[in-house]
Design an enzyme around this catalytic site. Structure first.
Site, mmCIF file in Angstrom:
data_model
loop_
_atom_site.group_PDB
_atom_site.id
_atom_site.type_symbol
_atom_site.label_atom_id
_atom_site.label_comp_id
_atom_site.label_asym_id
_atom_site.label_seq_id
_atom_site.Cartn_x
_atom_site.Cartn_y
_atom_site.Cartn_z
ATOM 1 N N ASP A 30 0.949 -1.356 -0.011
ATOM 2 C CA ASP A 30 -0.221 -0.169 -0.275
ATOM 3 C C ASP A 30 0.847 1.072 0.003
ATOM 4 O OD1 ASP A 30 1.293 -0.110 2.719
ATOM 5 O OD2 ASP A 30 -1.136 -0.428 3.445
ATOM 6 N N HIS A 42 -7.165 -4.464 10.472
ATOM 7 C CA HIS A 42 -7.178 -4.401 8.683
ATOM 8 C C HIS A 42 -5.574 -5.251 7.884
ATOM 9 C CE1 HIS A 42 -4.831 -0.528 9.309
ATOM 10 N NE2 HIS A 42 -3.666 -1.126 9.377
ATOM 11 N N GLU A 72 -9.171 -2.039 5.016
ATOM 12 C CA GLU A 72 -10.352 -1.622 6.902
ATOM 13 C C GLU A 72 -11.510 -2.426 6.935
ATOM 14 O OE1 GLU A 72 -8.067 -0.084 8.125
ATOM 15 O OE2 GLU A 72 -8.519 2.087 7.659
HETATM 16 P P1 PGA Z 1 1.995 -1.297 12.026
HETATM 17 O O1 PGA Z 1 1.349 -1.238 11.096
HETATM 18 O O2 PGA Z 1 3.019 -2.328 12.078
HETATM 19 O O3 PGA Z 1 2.848 0.218 12.244
HETATM 20 O O4 PGA Z 1 1.359 -1.835 13.697
HETATM 21 C C1 PGA Z 1 0.292 -2.894 11.024
HETATM 22 C C2 PGA Z 1 -0.966 -2.503 9.970
HETATM 23 O O5 PGA Z 1 -1.150 -1.404 10.259
HETATM 24 O O6 PGA Z 1 -0.862 -3.003 10.021
#
Ligand code: PGA
Length: 241
Positions: free
Chosen positions: A67, A138, A143
């Protein structure tokens, strides 16, 4: 599915790096699906260490990131382009033309989504997909929703994700409201999926993904339908299982 528990986020990173290293030894031209965020940083550090020790070679590997924010310049320190260069690509030997990321600044974002899916398909699909998980369950920026979206798409970030990602930006207002994300179809089409989760703030999402119904309200729950998925968790992330 396999669930492996570790004492620390560093050990989770080592375990993930070993799986990726083994993947590349078995198939040097593997197509890797890569993730950003805090969680995979120990994995990238360990892969860099292994690469410097001569144990991992990325020279014929191909990568696709999950993404990217929309309308954030690639040079912005919070962009995922910047993250990947800084945390990983600049320190290993990928051919630059083999690393792919969605272009969140494309004039036509829908055409960019279609292009990104096509390039992945042309590369033969993803061999190993590395994933984190959001506090809201997610994966990528898919989402919570009432559906699973198959293809690459433009996503409106939820307040929970904006709040979670606010820590990287000066103010909450600076967090982009939209992103391009690989769809659930492309993720689930990967031959192997390795999901990392560390810390108590992921425990609820991990529990919902593993123990509750397969439901787009927890997008990661779809992973249970995959024949080769491995969750690598520290004890905090596993504490509600
Ligand atoms: P994070 O994000 O590793 O910064 O917690 C993971 C995600 O949102 O997929």
């Amino acid at each position: 599915m396999q669930v492996h528990l570790y004492d620390s986020s560093a050990q989770v990173g080592q375990a993930a790096a070993i799986l990726i290293g083994a993947q590349l030894i078995g198939k040097p031209g593997s197509v890797l699906g890569l993730a950003t965020g805090s969680t995979p940083i120990p994995t990238y550090r360990e892969l860099i260490r292994m690469h410097r020790a001569g144990a991992v070679d990325f020279s014929s590997a191909v990568s696709f990131n999950l993404d990217e924010y929309c309308r954030l310049p690639e040079q912005h320190p919070c962009s995922y382009h910047y993250f990947m260069r800084n945390e990983f690509f600049n320190h290993v030997n990928f051919a630059p033309s083999n690393t792919h990321m969605p272009n969140g600044n494309a004039v036509d974002l829908l055409a960019e989504c279609a292009r990104y899916d096509q390039v992945i398909a042309k590369a033969g699909g993803i061999d190993l997909q590395l994933l984190g998980i959001g506090r809201n369950g997610h994966i990528g920026f898919n989402e919570p929703s009432d559906q699973f979206v198959y293809g690459c798409h433009v996503v409106k970030l939820t307040p929970s994700t904006i709040q979670a990602n606010r820590r990287f930006f000066d103010t909450e207002a600076d967090v982009p409201r939209e992103a391009i994300s690989l769809g659930i179809g492309s993720i689930i089409s990967a031959k192997r999926i390795v999901l990392l989760a560390t810390g108590y703030d992921k425990a609820q999402a991990v529990c919902r993904a593993i123990r509750e119904d397969i439901d787009p309200a927890t997008q990661a729950s779809i992973l249970r339908t995959h024949p080769d998925v491995i969750f690598l968790l520290d004890r905090a992330a596993a504490s509600k299982l």
